[in-house]
Design a protein around this motif. Sequence first.
Motif, PDB file in Angstrom:
ATOM      1  N   LEU A 323       0.749  -1.223   0.081  1.00  0.00           N
ATOM      2  CA  LEU A 323      -0.111  -0.160   0.071  1.00  0.00           C
ATOM      3  C   LEU A 323       0.932   1.252   0.018  1.00  0.00           C
ATOM      4  O   LEU A 323       0.605   2.138  -0.608  1.00  0.00           O
ATOM      5  CB  LEU A 323      -0.942  -0.066   1.204  1.00  0.00           C
ATOM      6  CG  LEU A 323      -2.117  -0.886   1.182  1.00  0.00           C
ATOM      7  CD1 LEU A 323      -2.920  -0.851   2.440  1.00  0.00           C
ATOM      8  CD2 LEU A 323      -3.115  -0.581   0.048  1.00  0.00           C
ATOM      9  N   LYS A 324       1.828   1.139   0.722  1.00  0.00           N
ATOM     10  CA  LYS A 324       2.738   2.393   0.814  1.00  0.00           C
ATOM     11  C   LYS A 324       3.474   2.569  -0.567  1.00  0.00           C
ATOM     12  O   LYS A 324       3.653   3.805  -1.020  1.00  0.00           O
ATOM     13  CB  LYS A 324       4.002   2.082   1.629  1.00  0.00           C
ATOM     14  CG  LYS A 324       3.418   2.380   3.126  1.00  0.00           C
ATOM     15  CD  LYS A 324       4.613   1.991   4.091  1.00  0.00           C
ATOM     16  CE  LYS A 324       4.072   2.298   5.691  1.00  0.00           C
ATOM     17  NZ  LYS A 324       5.449   1.785   6.504  1.00  0.00           N
ATOM     18  N   ASP A 325       3.805   1.599  -1.168  1.00  0.00           N
ATOM     19  CA  ASP A 325       4.284   1.448  -2.668  1.00  0.00           C
ATOM     20  C   ASP A 325       3.289   2.139  -3.561  1.00  0.00           C
ATOM     21  O   ASP A 325       3.722   2.995  -4.519  1.00  0.00           O
ATOM     22  CB  ASP A 325       4.596   0.025  -3.207  1.00  0.00           C
ATOM     23  CG  ASP A 325       5.986  -0.366  -2.511  1.00  0.00           C
ATOM     24  OD1 ASP A 325       6.747   0.315  -1.975  1.00  0.00           O
ATOM     25  OD2 ASP A 325       6.193  -1.615  -2.603  1.00  0.00           O
ATOM     26  N   LEU A 326       2.111   1.771  -3.305  1.00  0.00           N
ATOM     27  CA  LEU A 326       0.948   2.008  -4.449  1.00  0.00           C
ATOM     28  C   LEU A 326       0.979   3.859  -4.065  1.00  0.00           C
ATOM     29  O   LEU A 326       0.786   4.673  -5.079  1.00  0.00           O
ATOM     30  CB  LEU A 326      -0.350   1.764  -4.112  1.00  0.00           C
ATOM     31  CG  LEU A 326      -0.440   0.311  -4.687  1.00  0.00           C
ATOM     32  CD1 LEU A 326      -1.580  -0.301  -4.103  1.00  0.00           C
ATOM     33  CD2 LEU A 326      -0.233   0.283  -6.170  1.00  0.00           C
ATOM     34  N   LYS A 327       0.799   4.199  -2.844  1.00  0.00           N
ATOM     35  CA  LYS A 327       0.769   5.432  -2.570  1.00  0.00           C
ATOM     36  C   LYS A 327       1.808   6.461  -2.866  1.00  0.00           C
ATOM     37  O   LYS A 327       1.790   7.618  -3.414  1.00  0.00           O
ATOM     38  CB  LYS A 327       0.686   5.982  -1.052  1.00  0.00           C
ATOM     39  CG  LYS A 327       0.416   7.246  -0.279  1.00  0.00           C
ATOM     40  CD  LYS A 327      -0.917   7.695  -0.817  1.00  0.00           C
ATOM     41  CE  LYS A 327      -1.249   8.960  -0.186  1.00  0.00           C
ATOM     42  NZ  LYS A 327      -0.585  10.089  -0.313  1.00  0.00           N
ATOM     43  N   GLU A 328       3.030   5.907  -2.829  1.00  0.00           N
ATOM     44  CA  GLU A 328       4.202   6.551  -3.635  1.00  0.00           C
ATOM     45  C   GLU A 328       3.976   6.804  -5.077  1.00  0.00           C
ATOM     46  O   GLU A 328       4.580   8.025  -5.621  1.00  0.00           O
ATOM     47  CB  GLU A 328       5.250   5.980  -3.154  1.00  0.00           C
ATOM     48  CG  GLU A 328       6.794   6.424  -3.566  1.00  0.00           C
ATOM     49  CD  GLU A 328       8.086   5.854  -3.328  1.00  0.00           C
ATOM     50  OE1 GLU A 328       8.979   6.078  -3.938  1.00  0.00           O
ATOM     51  OE2 GLU A 328       7.879   4.932  -2.316  1.00  0.00           O
ATOM     52  N   LEU A 329       3.576   5.866  -5.699  1.00  0.00           N
ATOM     53  CA  LEU A 329       3.422   5.820  -7.203  1.00  0.00           C
ATOM     54  C   LEU A 329       2.184   7.151  -7.613  1.00  0.00           C
ATOM     55  O   LEU A 329       2.389   7.673  -8.561  1.00  0.00           O
ATOM     56  CB  LEU A 329       2.691   4.419  -7.688  1.00  0.00           C
ATOM     57  CG  LEU A 329       3.869   3.320  -7.477  1.00  0.00           C
ATOM     58  CD1 LEU A 329       3.414   1.917  -8.120  1.00  0.00           C
ATOM     59  CD2 LEU A 329       5.076   3.734  -8.797  1.00  0.00           C
ATOM     60  N   LEU A 330       1.350   7.049  -6.577  1.00  0.00           N
ATOM     61  CA  LEU A 330       0.260   8.088  -6.909  1.00  0.00           C
ATOM     62  C   LEU A 330       0.810   9.507  -6.660  1.00  0.00           C
ATOM     63  O   LEU A 330       0.305  10.565  -7.262  1.00  0.00           O
ATOM     64  CB  LEU A 330      -0.994   7.781  -5.846  1.00  0.00           C
ATOM     65  CG  LEU A 330      -2.084   8.898  -5.660  1.00  0.00           C
ATOM     66  CD1 LEU A 330      -2.642   8.991  -6.864  1.00  0.00           C
ATOM     67  CD2 LEU A 330      -2.987   8.869  -4.536  1.00  0.00           C
ATOM     68  N   ASP A 331       1.661   9.670  -5.578  1.00  0.00           N
ATOM     69  CA  ASP A 331       2.071  10.931  -5.129  1.00  0.00           C
ATOM     70  C   ASP A 331       2.997  11.338  -6.284  1.00  0.00           C
ATOM     71  O   ASP A 331       3.224  12.844  -6.516  1.00  0.00           O
ATOM     72  CB  ASP A 331       2.902  10.839  -3.753  1.00  0.00           C
ATOM     73  CG  ASP A 331       2.040  10.664  -2.800  1.00  0.00           C
ATOM     74  OD1 ASP A 331       0.659  10.971  -3.014  1.00  0.00           O
ATOM     75  OD2 ASP A 331       2.316  10.201  -1.343  1.00  0.00           O
ATOM     76  N   THR A 332       3.880  10.443  -6.749  1.00  0.00           N
ATOM     77  CA  THR A 332       4.852  11.014  -8.034  1.00  0.00           C
ATOM     78  C   THR A 332       4.120  11.104  -9.132  1.00  0.00           C
ATOM     79  O   THR A 332       4.665  11.215 -10.294  1.00  0.00           O
ATOM     80  CB  THR A 332       5.940   9.823  -8.134  1.00  0.00           C
ATOM     81  OG1 THR A 332       5.240   8.629  -8.464  1.00  0.00           O
ATOM     82  CG2 THR A 332       6.655   9.947  -6.709  1.00  0.00           C
TER      83      THR A 332
END
Length: 349
Positions: A323-332
Amino acid sequence: MKKIFLVLLFGLIFSGNAYAKVGKGELKLSQSTMENLMLYMYGASNPKYSDGANKKNKPMLMVISVDGKSSYYYYCPYDTCVTGNFVYKAIKRCEKLSNGSPCYLFATKRRIKWKNSINTKSTSIKKKLLKDPYQIAKIIQDLGFYDDDISELPGIDYNTAKLDNTAKITGKKDNYDYPSLIAKQRSVHKSNWKDYVEGGDENYKAFVMAITKTKNDMTFGWEADDTSWNDVIKKSFDGCNKYIKQKPKNYPKDSICILYYKGTKPTTDKEKIETAQKYYSKEKVEKFFKKYPDVLNDRDNSLLKKSIITKKTTSSDDIVSKLKDLKELLDTGVLSKEEFEKAKKKLLN
């Protein structure tokens, strides 16, 4: 005069071998070997090992030394058993007792195979003759295998037409040092345990058991050989599973076989669980041990519980990390808001 008996738990299927050679020549049985042969015909084991003859035990195979003084046999307590490699084992152990006299196959089931000038073809001893031991002894004598007086054979009660193999041990008790688990089982388990421990000098031995629906009773199987631990354990499990499949109504649902002894040393709970997982799915093993924790040394089942909790914790940590990895992909900006929500939903589900 040397003699030995052996109870058979189950037969494993092996390819034929040179040791299955049928005996030939003018064989004369000693009195002790003749007594062994009579016990074999009735499916009885060594008097000091068992309660005597049992209608459920069927003669499987018997080997005898050419001097007639040594013998070794197996009987089968199940509906079907396969001789296979047990011919080789019986011969090997018979020759260990015979002081150099070679041993050969004398009988399979109640059919006498040894060829002499009289028994030129195999002779079958009919089951109905079990009512009269004298008739069985007379046939063996008439075939030229025994010259002494059959009316003097000890352990045979001709008046009651029964084989009495307890006569010579009246008043004696079995003081064998059994493991506590084996000591709770029936005489067939005990006699097999003795042969498992004392029957040979093999380097690898495995004793496997499965619980049945009958209280304090278990189906068991064992293997001893000079091959490897993996080999004897696999063969023990194969035999045990075979009998579960043959009579599934005798066992709890989703029953499994368990490695209880590696050599003569009891297995740890870790060994029981890890070995079982090699032959069954992890889910089936976990379900079985949760339902029957008494088969483990630690009845609280803490080892299995710890394994399950660790697995769940690891799974949860993995989801959080993703989930953290997905959030990082969203933020970038790699993922759109819609793509992020779809991926998150799929991961959580």
